[in-house]
Every structure is written in C-alpha cells, then in structure tokens.
Design a protein around this motif. Sequence first.
Motif, PDB file in Angstrom:
ATOM      1  N   TRP A  31     -25.351  18.625   1.521  1.00  0.00           N
ATOM      2  CA  TRP A  31     -23.939  18.714   1.168  1.00  0.00           C
ATOM      3  C   TRP A  31     -23.120  17.742   2.027  1.00  0.00           C
ATOM      4  O   TRP A  31     -22.256  17.021   1.518  1.00  0.00           O
ATOM      5  CB  TRP A  31     -23.430  20.143   1.332  1.00  0.00           C
ATOM      6  CG  TRP A  31     -21.956  20.266   1.100  1.00  0.00           C
ATOM      7  CD1 TRP A  31     -21.304  20.199  -0.097  1.00  0.00           C
ATOM      8  CD2 TRP A  31     -20.945  20.439   2.097  1.00  0.00           C
ATOM      9  NE1 TRP A  31     -19.946  20.327   0.099  1.00  0.00           N
ATOM     10  CE2 TRP A  31     -19.707  20.472   1.440  1.00  0.00           C
ATOM     11  CE3 TRP A  31     -20.978  20.579   3.471  1.00  0.00           C
ATOM     12  CZ2 TRP A  31     -18.519  20.639   2.122  1.00  0.00           C
ATOM     13  CZ3 TRP A  31     -19.792  20.734   4.156  1.00  0.00           C
ATOM     14  CH2 TRP A  31     -18.578  20.763   3.479  1.00  0.00           C
ATOM     15  N   ALA A  34     -23.574  14.292   0.832  1.00  0.00           N
ATOM     16  CA  ALA A  34     -22.770  14.054  -0.376  1.00  0.00           C
ATOM     17  C   ALA A  34     -21.307  13.809  -0.025  1.00  0.00           C
ATOM     18  O   ALA A  34     -20.657  12.932  -0.611  1.00  0.00           O
ATOM     19  CB  ALA A  34     -22.894  15.248  -1.325  1.00  0.00           C
ATOM     20  N   VAL A  35     -20.781  14.538   0.942  1.00  0.00           N
ATOM     21  CA  VAL A  35     -19.400  14.332   1.393  1.00  0.00           C
ATOM     22  C   VAL A  35     -19.247  12.935   1.984  1.00  0.00           C
ATOM     23  O   VAL A  35     -18.276  12.224   1.689  1.00  0.00           O
ATOM     24  CB  VAL A  35     -18.990  15.419   2.412  1.00  0.00           C
ATOM     25  CG1 VAL A  35     -17.659  15.083   3.066  1.00  0.00           C
ATOM     26  CG2 VAL A  35     -18.929  16.791   1.740  1.00  0.00           C
ATOM     27  N   MET A  37     -20.912  10.328   1.266  1.00  0.00           N
ATOM     28  CA  MET A  37     -21.033   9.307   0.223  1.00  0.00           C
ATOM     29  C   MET A  37     -19.742   9.106  -0.568  1.00  0.00           C
ATOM     30  O   MET A  37     -19.622   8.139  -1.317  1.00  0.00           O
ATOM     31  CB  MET A  37     -22.191   9.639  -0.710  1.00  0.00           C
ATOM     32  CG  MET A  37     -23.523   9.353  -0.107  1.00  0.00           C
ATOM     33  SD  MET A  37     -24.813   9.594  -1.325  1.00  0.00           S
ATOM     34  CE  MET A  37     -26.253   9.208  -0.359  1.00  0.00           C
ATOM     35  N   LYS A  38     -18.779   9.993  -0.386  1.00  0.00           N
ATOM     36  CA  LYS A  38     -17.484   9.788  -1.038  1.00  0.00           C
ATOM     37  C   LYS A  38     -16.776   8.564  -0.476  1.00  0.00           C
ATOM     38  O   LYS A  38     -16.033   7.903  -1.186  1.00  0.00           O
ATOM     39  CB  LYS A  38     -16.591  11.022  -0.842  1.00  0.00           C
ATOM     40  CG  LYS A  38     -16.981  12.210  -1.660  1.00  0.00           C
ATOM     41  CD  LYS A  38     -15.988  13.341  -1.403  1.00  0.00           C
ATOM     42  CE  LYS A  38     -16.269  14.542  -2.259  1.00  0.00           C
ATOM     43  NZ  LYS A  38     -15.291  15.611  -2.016  1.00  0.00           N
ATOM     44  N   SER A  39     -16.999   8.273   0.808  1.00  0.00           N
ATOM     45  CA  SER A  39     -16.253   7.178   1.431  1.00  0.00           C
ATOM     46  C   SER A  39     -17.140   6.069   2.000  1.00  0.00           C
ATOM     47  O   SER A  39     -16.610   5.058   2.457  1.00  0.00           O
ATOM     48  CB  SER A  39     -15.369   7.738   2.546  1.00  0.00           C
ATOM     49  OG  SER A  39     -16.160   8.383   3.519  1.00  0.00           O
ATOM     50  N   VAL A  42     -23.628   4.061  -0.533  1.00  0.00           N
ATOM     51  CA  VAL A  42     -24.772   4.969  -0.593  1.00  0.00           C
ATOM     52  C   VAL A  42     -25.866   4.565   0.398  1.00  0.00           C
ATOM     53  O   VAL A  42     -26.447   5.416   1.075  1.00  0.00           O
ATOM     54  CB  VAL A  42     -25.320   5.093  -2.039  1.00  0.00           C
ATOM     55  CG1 VAL A  42     -25.898   3.787  -2.535  1.00  0.00           C
ATOM     56  CG2 VAL A  42     -26.347   6.199  -2.145  1.00  0.00           C
ATOM     57  N   ALA A  45     -24.675   5.419   4.008  1.00  0.00           N
ATOM     58  CA  ALA A  45     -24.638   6.870   4.232  1.00  0.00           C
ATOM     59  C   ALA A  45     -26.043   7.434   4.384  1.00  0.00           C
ATOM     60  O   ALA A  45     -26.316   8.214   5.304  1.00  0.00           O
ATOM     61  CB  ALA A  45     -23.906   7.559   3.079  1.00  0.00           C
TER      62      ALA A  45
END
Length: 90
Positions: A31, A34-35, A37-39, A42, A45
Amino acid sequence: MVWAIGLKYTDGFTRPLPTIGTLAAMLVSVWLLAVAMKSLPVGTAYAVWVGVGAVGTVILGIILFNDPVNLVRMASIGLILAGIIGLKLA
C-alpha cells in the motif's frame, strides 16, 4: 523489512500469530509503495522500495540472527544505497 524478517518467524507459515503479522506487514508495505507511485516514477519508487527493504533486512539479519558481516557484504550494501540515491537524484 518487517515482513521479510517476519517470514523467518512464521516457520513456513506454520505459526499463526507471526503469519498474521507478516501478512499484515506485506499489505501495508505494498500500500505504501502504491502511495509513493502517485508522485514518483514507477522505476524509482520500486527501486527505492526494494533497496531500502534489502538494506534494512540485511542490517536486521546481522543484528537479530547473527548473519555474517564482511567487507563484500558491506560494500554491496553501499552500492545498493548509492543506486537508490542516484535514482532519487536523477
């Protein structure tokens, strides 16, 4: 790091409490990836996620399980950290 070390304590997923804790740590870890990878890109991250986990797990293995400490292992950790820093700066 928590779930990787937790795997050692699950005894092949035969111990219920360490297994539940390890699975929960896995979910939280993914999780948080995934957070991130918002900013972040890929590749960056994921590399940071894997690198921090790998370095932390090696260090905890040394502390908790008396894993071997030698020049090659420490140099390898340094290279992983250099790669993480390089990706973050790029």
